[in-house]
Scaffold this active site. Structure first.
Site, PDB file in Angstrom:
ATOM      1  N   LEU A 296       3.366  -3.503  -2.303  1.00 48.25           N
ATOM      2  CA  LEU A 296       1.985  -3.540  -2.781  1.00 48.25           C
ATOM      3  C   LEU A 296       1.107  -4.456  -1.942  1.00 48.25           C
ATOM      4  O   LEU A 296       1.509  -5.551  -1.555  1.00 48.25           O
ATOM      5  CB  LEU A 296       1.951  -3.995  -4.239  1.00 48.25           C
ATOM      6  CG  LEU A 296       2.753  -3.141  -5.218  1.00 48.25           C
ATOM      7  CD1 LEU A 296       2.591  -3.679  -6.634  1.00 48.25           C
ATOM      8  CD2 LEU A 296       2.359  -1.681  -5.138  1.00 48.25           C
TER       9      LEU A 296
ATOM     10  N   GLY B 245       5.531   1.116  -3.682  1.00 43.27           N
ATOM     11  CA  GLY B 245       5.881  -0.296  -3.565  1.00 43.27           C
ATOM     12  C   GLY B 245       5.241  -0.913  -2.342  1.00 43.27           C
ATOM     13  O   GLY B 245       4.296  -0.368  -1.776  1.00 43.27           O
TER      14      GLY B 245
ATOM     15  N   GLU C  61      -3.403  -5.386  -1.263  1.00 40.89           N
ATOM     16  CA  GLU C  61      -4.634  -5.588  -2.027  1.00 40.89           C
ATOM     17  C   GLU C  61      -5.270  -4.277  -2.487  1.00 40.89           C
ATOM     18  O   GLU C  61      -5.878  -4.223  -3.553  1.00 40.89           O
ATOM     19  CB  GLU C  61      -5.636  -6.418  -1.204  1.00 40.89           C
ATOM     20  CG  GLU C  61      -6.702  -7.075  -2.026  1.00 40.89           C
ATOM     21  CD  GLU C  61      -6.179  -8.000  -3.133  1.00 40.89           C
ATOM     22  OE1 GLU C  61      -6.791  -7.999  -4.230  1.00 40.89           O
ATOM     23  OE2 GLU C  61      -5.172  -8.703  -2.945  1.00 40.89           O
TER      24      GLU C  61
ATOM     25  N   HIS D 137      -3.682  -1.576  -3.520  1.00 42.82           N
ATOM     26  CA  HIS D 137      -2.987  -1.225  -4.767  1.00 42.82           C
ATOM     27  C   HIS D 137      -3.494  -2.087  -5.914  1.00 42.82           C
ATOM     28  O   HIS D 137      -3.717  -1.595  -7.027  1.00 42.82           O
ATOM     29  CB  HIS D 137      -1.470  -1.467  -4.641  1.00 42.82           C
ATOM     30  CG  HIS D 137      -0.771  -0.599  -3.672  1.00 42.82           C
ATOM     31  ND1 HIS D 137      -0.287  -1.085  -2.479  1.00 42.82           N
ATOM     32  CD2 HIS D 137      -0.450   0.722  -3.712  1.00 42.82           C
ATOM     33  CE1 HIS D 137       0.311  -0.105  -1.831  1.00 42.82           C
ATOM     34  NE2 HIS D 137       0.219   1.006  -2.552  1.00 42.82           N
TER      35      HIS D 137
END
Length: 154
Positions: free
Chosen positions: A42, A40, A44, A46
């Site tokens: 998140l 989690g 860029e 990811h």
């Protein structure tokens, strides 16, 4: 129970929910399932993994799981950022098909004592200051790969 987040994105919070969805897929010849696991929060990087998966795969799966096995007792697992709704919105916007949302009890039930020992990185870089880290990453990735039944990991 599968939860419809939007027209094209589902979430599953149990292995049985995920597996039922996975089994229901009607994949064509050469269709690939791509997977990118996350904890989690998140960013860029990811999202770039997601875009790469969307380019190469017919189905894209992600996971959001803050893995306690990557944290030592003196590290602050509780302070790791958790922003599930924001993360789901980002994944939905990029067209992810499924997000697996396990919890700690599911991944590491009471009495859990099976670990993947990864010697790579031990004694240097992250492994030098956090010797438990690679064991936690290798274990959770092995478990997630088995659950997701992917073709390509990103």
């Amino acid at each position: 129970r599968l939860v419809k987040v939007e027209v094209n994105m589902l979430t599953a919070s149990s292995i049985s929910e995920y597996r039922a969805w996975r089994k229901s897929l009607k994949l064509g010849q050469g269709d690939l399932i791509g997977f990118f696991p996350t904890m989690g929060a998140l960013h860029e990087g990811h999202l770039d993994l997601c875009r790469a998966a969307k380019e190469k795969c017919a189905i894209v799966v992600s996971s959001i799981f803050v893995n306690p096995a990557q944290f030592a007792p003196h590290e602050d697992l509780d302070k790791y950022p958790r922003q599930q709704e924001e993360d789901l919105a980002k994944l939905r916007a990029l067209g992810v098909d499924m997000v697996f949302l396990p919890n700690s009890e599911m991944m590491y039930p009471p009495g859990y004592d099976t670990w993947v020992q990864a010697d790579v990185g031990s004694g240097r870089n992250e492994g030098a200051v956090r010797p438990h880290f690679f064991r936690g990453v290798a274990t959770v990735c092995t478990k997630l790969f088995n659950i997701v039944q992917l073709d390509v990991v990103f």
